[in-house]
Each structure stands twice: as structure tokens, then as C-alpha cells.
Write a protein that holds these residues in place. Structure first.
Motif, PDB file in Angstrom:
ATOM      1  N   LEU A 121      41.349  35.909  38.595  1.00 53.77           N
ATOM      2  CA  LEU A 121      40.294  36.683  37.681  1.00 53.77           C
ATOM      3  C   LEU A 121      40.229  38.353  37.951  1.00 53.77           C
ATOM      4  N   HIS A 122      40.362  38.517  37.115  1.00 53.45           N
ATOM      5  CA  HIS A 122      40.930  40.403  37.162  1.00 53.45           C
ATOM      6  C   HIS A 122      39.831  41.297  36.245  1.00 53.45           C
ATOM      7  N   ALA A 123      39.528  41.980  36.227  1.00 52.24           N
ATOM      8  CA  ALA A 123      38.327  43.089  35.092  1.00 52.24           C
ATOM      9  C   ALA A 123      39.536  44.087  35.534  1.00 52.24           C
ATOM     10  N   ALA A 164      41.052  43.404  40.817  1.00 55.61           N
ATOM     11  CA  ALA A 164      41.808  41.404  40.920  1.00 55.61           C
ATOM     12  C   ALA A 164      41.720  40.696  41.910  1.00 55.61           C
ATOM     13  N   LEU A 165      42.033  39.379  41.518  1.00 58.07           N
ATOM     14  CA  LEU A 165      42.140  38.296  42.923  1.00 58.07           C
ATOM     15  C   LEU A 165      42.489  37.184  42.271  1.00 58.07           C
ATOM     16  N   HIS A 166      42.789  37.246  43.859  1.00 56.70           N
ATOM     17  CA  HIS A 166      44.550  35.443  43.471  1.00 56.70           C
ATOM     18  C   HIS A 166      43.709  34.994  43.741  1.00 56.70           C
ATOM     19  N   PRO A 167      43.945  33.241  43.671  1.00 53.28           N
ATOM     20  CA  PRO A 167      43.585  32.167  44.133  1.00 53.28           C
ATOM     21  C   PRO A 167      43.720  32.052  45.125  1.00 53.28           C
ATOM     22  N   GLY A 168      42.521  31.383  45.564  1.00 50.28           N
ATOM     23  CA  GLY A 168      42.374  30.951  47.755  1.00 50.28           C
ATOM     24  C   GLY A 168      42.171  33.006  48.112  1.00 50.28           C
ATOM     25  N   GLU A 169      41.774  33.962  47.414  1.00 48.48           N
ATOM     26  CA  GLU A 169      41.613  35.429  47.945  1.00 48.48           C
ATOM     27  C   GLU A 169      40.859  35.016  48.488  1.00 48.48           C
ATOM     28  N   VAL A 170      40.479  35.794  49.955  1.00 48.54           N
ATOM     29  CA  VAL A 170      38.917  36.715  49.643  1.00 48.54           C
ATOM     30  C   VAL A 170      38.671  37.501  49.345  1.00 48.54           C
ATOM     31  N   ALA A 171      37.748  38.196  48.122  1.00 46.25           N
ATOM     32  CA  ALA A 171      37.461  40.163  47.919  1.00 46.25           C
ATOM     33  C   ALA A 171      36.127  40.110  48.871  1.00 46.25           C
ATOM     34  N   ALA A 172      36.184  41.700  49.855  1.00 47.49           N
ATOM     35  CA  ALA A 172      34.162  42.195  49.361  1.00 47.49           C
ATOM     36  C   ALA A 172      34.417  43.080  48.763  1.00 47.49           C
ATOM     37  N   VAL A 173      33.160  43.248  48.189  1.00 48.28           N
ATOM     38  CA  VAL A 173      33.321  44.527  47.711  1.00 48.28           C
ATOM     39  C   VAL A 173      32.237  45.625  48.619  1.00 48.28           C
ATOM     40  N   MET A 174      32.480  45.794  48.944  1.00 51.78           N
ATOM     41  CA  MET A 174      31.029  46.892  50.237  1.00 51.78           C
ATOM     42  C   MET A 174      30.667  48.487  49.528  1.00 51.78           C
ATOM     43  N   GLY A 175      29.482  49.029  49.893  1.00 50.29           N
ATOM     44  CA  GLY A 175      28.443  49.488  49.174  1.00 50.29           C
ATOM     45  C   GLY A 175      27.101  49.657  50.071  1.00 50.29           C
ATOM     46  N   SER A 176      26.754  50.525  49.838  1.00 51.53           N
ATOM     47  CA  SER A 176      24.820  50.716  49.864  1.00 51.53           C
ATOM     48  C   SER A 176      24.175  50.456  48.613  1.00 51.53           C
ATOM     49  N   SER A 177      23.022  49.641  49.026  1.00 49.88           N
ATOM     50  CA  SER A 177      21.909  49.400  48.196  1.00 49.88           C
ATOM     51  C   SER A 177      21.839  50.603  47.117  1.00 49.88           C
ATOM     52  N   TYR A 204      28.620  40.219  39.060  1.00 56.04           N
ATOM     53  CA  TYR A 204      27.309  39.584  38.280  1.00 56.04           C
ATOM     54  C   TYR A 204      27.898  40.075  36.489  1.00 56.04           C
ATOM     55  N   CYS A 205      29.172  41.037  36.316  1.00 53.48           N
ATOM     56  CA  CYS A 205      30.439  40.864  35.218  1.00 53.48           C
ATOM     57  C   CYS A 205      31.003  40.461  35.323  1.00 53.48           C
ATOM     58  N   LEU A 206      31.898  40.267  36.719  1.00 51.57           N
ATOM     59  CA  LEU A 206      32.710  39.537  37.269  1.00 51.57           C
ATOM     60  C   LEU A 206      32.155  37.698  36.885  1.00 51.57           C
ATOM     61  N   ALA A 207      30.962  37.678  37.160  1.00 56.55           N
ATOM     62  CA  ALA A 207      30.865  36.123  36.944  1.00 56.55           C
ATOM     63  C   ALA A 207      30.562  36.140  35.408  1.00 56.55           C
ATOM     64  N   GLY A 208      30.250  36.747  34.595  1.00 58.93           N
ATOM     65  CA  GLY A 208      30.043  36.426  33.459  1.00 58.93           C
ATOM     66  C   GLY A 208      28.856  36.322  33.192  1.00 58.93           C
ATOM     67  N   VAL A 209      27.850  36.805  34.445  1.00 61.30           N
ATOM     68  CA  VAL A 209      26.570  36.740  34.217  1.00 61.30           C
ATOM     69  C   VAL A 209      25.705  38.179  33.249  1.00 61.30           C
ATOM     70  N   LEU A 210      26.279  39.295  33.001  1.00 66.13           N
ATOM     71  CA  LEU A 210      26.829  40.473  32.067  1.00 66.13           C
ATOM     72  C   LEU A 210      27.817  40.737  31.523  1.00 66.13           C
ATOM     73  N   VAL A 215      39.223  38.855  33.538  1.00 64.76           N
ATOM     74  CA  VAL A 215      39.989  37.546  32.134  1.00 64.76           C
ATOM     75  C   VAL A 215      39.486  36.346  33.598  1.00 64.76           C
ATOM     76  N   PHE A 216      39.577  35.625  32.832  1.00 60.45           N
ATOM     77  CA  PHE A 216      39.426  34.658  34.144  1.00 60.45           C
ATOM     78  C   PHE A 216      39.989  33.379  33.261  1.00 60.45           C
ATOM     79  N   ASP A 217      41.656  33.452  34.561  1.00 55.95           N
ATOM     80  CA  ASP A 217      42.439  32.285  34.109  1.00 55.95           C
ATOM     81  C   ASP A 217      42.833  32.515  32.742  1.00 55.95           C
ATOM     82  N   GLY A 218      43.204  33.592  32.389  1.00 56.16           N
ATOM     83  CA  GLY A 218      43.732  34.172  31.241  1.00 56.16           C
ATOM     84  C   GLY A 218      43.591  34.141  29.672  1.00 56.16           C
ATOM     85  N   VAL A 219      41.509  33.932  30.704  1.00 54.34           N
ATOM     86  CA  VAL A 219      41.309  33.789  29.335  1.00 54.34           C
ATOM     87  C   VAL A 219      39.810  35.410  28.930  1.00 54.34           C
ATOM     88  N   SER A 220      39.919  36.125  28.209  1.00 50.85           N
ATOM     89  CA  SER A 220      39.042  37.253  28.141  1.00 50.85           C
ATOM     90  C   SER A 220      37.507  36.897  28.255  1.00 50.85           C
TER      91      SER A 220
END
Length: 224
Positions: A5-7, A26-39, A48-54, A62-67
């Protein structure tokens, strides 16, 4: 290894307000990534952009090679249902379903027979220490147990990626630590990548890589 998965250059506007600005991720198979930030930093909007919700205002995901932009709404819905899992801050379990029924829901929605889906759910619930509670309803178990059920639901169909929005934010510190450890152990054991947003440095410390978001701007990744 290629990213699953990459943006690139993702912007997200709510009217004239910029929630996400030029994010690369960018997220690689099996990787755990954290995004920190305040409210209000934009981290949930990015998730939600990364998840295709927004849909981003600009840039691409792009997920698995497909935008995502190449997919129809139905195709995006199928992708989220079959390849992604979600854990929310307050679990968001369906109160009218039992613990086992909640955990089995992704498999049932994908068309799997009830017996098979419930057997798979029971196996994951047992790994999370919930085997004896599977016939109870969410109102009959504790907050920490509810969040473990939410983790089971997110992972039962062995998704490629789980998106977690403050997955332990509603729990006390002891329950939070236990649920997080069980969640990430189970995800890693089945090769599922995880993106989690959090305001808590102690949660982010469990990730393989960390990002920081400030006023919609995502920082350079740090590999832990």
C-alpha cells in the motif's frame, strides 16, 4: 520488497480546510506502521484515505499495484470487505449479535457458510482468550473484551491490511497494553500489515515504523 500500500502526494480538503497536505506513505507486507499526532492533526483523515473510505482531493493511493481511482465504488467496497480489516476506538460491535457472530461478520458478508465462518471466528476468539464468552452479547462483556472481539473481527478473514484508529484509546492503561500486544502478535503471526493512528507514544513504540502528523503534514518515516 514492494509496498503493498502506498500513497503519493495525497491532499484532502474539507471545503477550504486542508486536512491532509502532500502525504507520502508506504506500507510493506506484514509491516506495522504507526501515525502519531494530536487531535485534529489529520491522522484519521489520512487513515481513511489509505483505506479507500475517503477519496483524496489530489494525489493517489495504490493497493497491490492498483490505484483506488481506477476502481468503481462497488469494487472499492469489495476490496475493503475482503482485503482490509478495521479496528475502531470504541469497537463498534453490533449489540444485537453475539461475540462469535460479531467476530464472524466479515466472513458471512463475504458469503461464507455460517458453520465455517463461526468455526474460524471461534478459533480467533480462542487465541484472544475469549472462547468462553462467544455466546455473550457485547453488553455482557468488559470494554477490554469488547475491543478484543473487534480485533478478532478485523483479523478473522486474514486481510492484507488492518486499519486501526486509536485502537486502545478507550481503554485504561493495563487493558490497552494487553489488547495492543495481542492485536499485533496475532496480526504479525498471520502476515497482516497494520496501519494504526494514535496520539500515544507508548502505542507507536510497538510499530516497525513511525510517522508523525502535524497540521495535515506527514513527517518522514522513522524505522524502529
Amino acid at each position: 520488497m514492494d509496498a503493498v500500500l502506498h500513497a503519493r502526494g495525497v491532499d484532502l480538503l474539507y471545503g477550504s480546510q486542508r486536512a491532509v497536505s502532500g502525504a507520502d506513505f508506504a506500507l510493506h507486507p506484514g509491516e506495522v506502521a504507526a501515525v502519531m499526532g494530536s487531535s485534529g492533526s489529520g491522522k484519521s483523515s489520512l487513515l481513511y484515505c489509505l483505506a479507500g473510505v475517503l477519496a483524496p482531493t489530489k494525489g493517489k493511493v495504490v493497493f497491490d499495484g492498483v490505484s483506488f481511482s481506477k476502481l468503481t465504488d462497488d469494487e472499492l467496497s469489495t476490496l475493503r470487505r475482503e482485503r482490509f480489516g478495521f479496528v475502531f476506538q470504541y469497537g463498534e460491535l453490533l449489540p444485537e449479535l453475539t461475540v462469535e457472530e460479531n467476530a464472524a461478520l466479515p466472513l458471512r458478508l463475504a458469503g461464507q457458510r455460517k458453520a465455517q465462518a463461526h468455526a474460524a471466528a471461534a478459533e480467533v476468539l480462542e487465541r484472544l482468550g475469549l472462547a468462553e464468552l462467544k455466546q455473550r452479547r457485547p453488553s455482557q462483556v468488559s470494554g477490554g473484551q469488547n475491543q478484543r472481539v473487534a480485533v478478532a473481527r478485523a483479523l478473522v478473514h486474514r486481510p492484507s491490511v488492518v486499519f486501526a484508529d486509536e485502537p486502545t484509546g478507550a481503554l485504561d492503561s493495563a487493558n490497552a497494553a494487553a489488547v495492543l500486544e495481542e492485536f499485533l502478535h496475532l496480526a504479525r503471526s498471520q502476515g497482516t500489515a497494520v496501519v494504526m493512528v494514535t496520539h500515544d507514544a507508548a502505542v507507536a513504540a510497538h510499530a516497525d515504523s513511525q510517522y508523525t502528523m502535524t497540521d495535515g503534514v506527514l513527517s518522514q518515516r522513522v524505522t524502529v
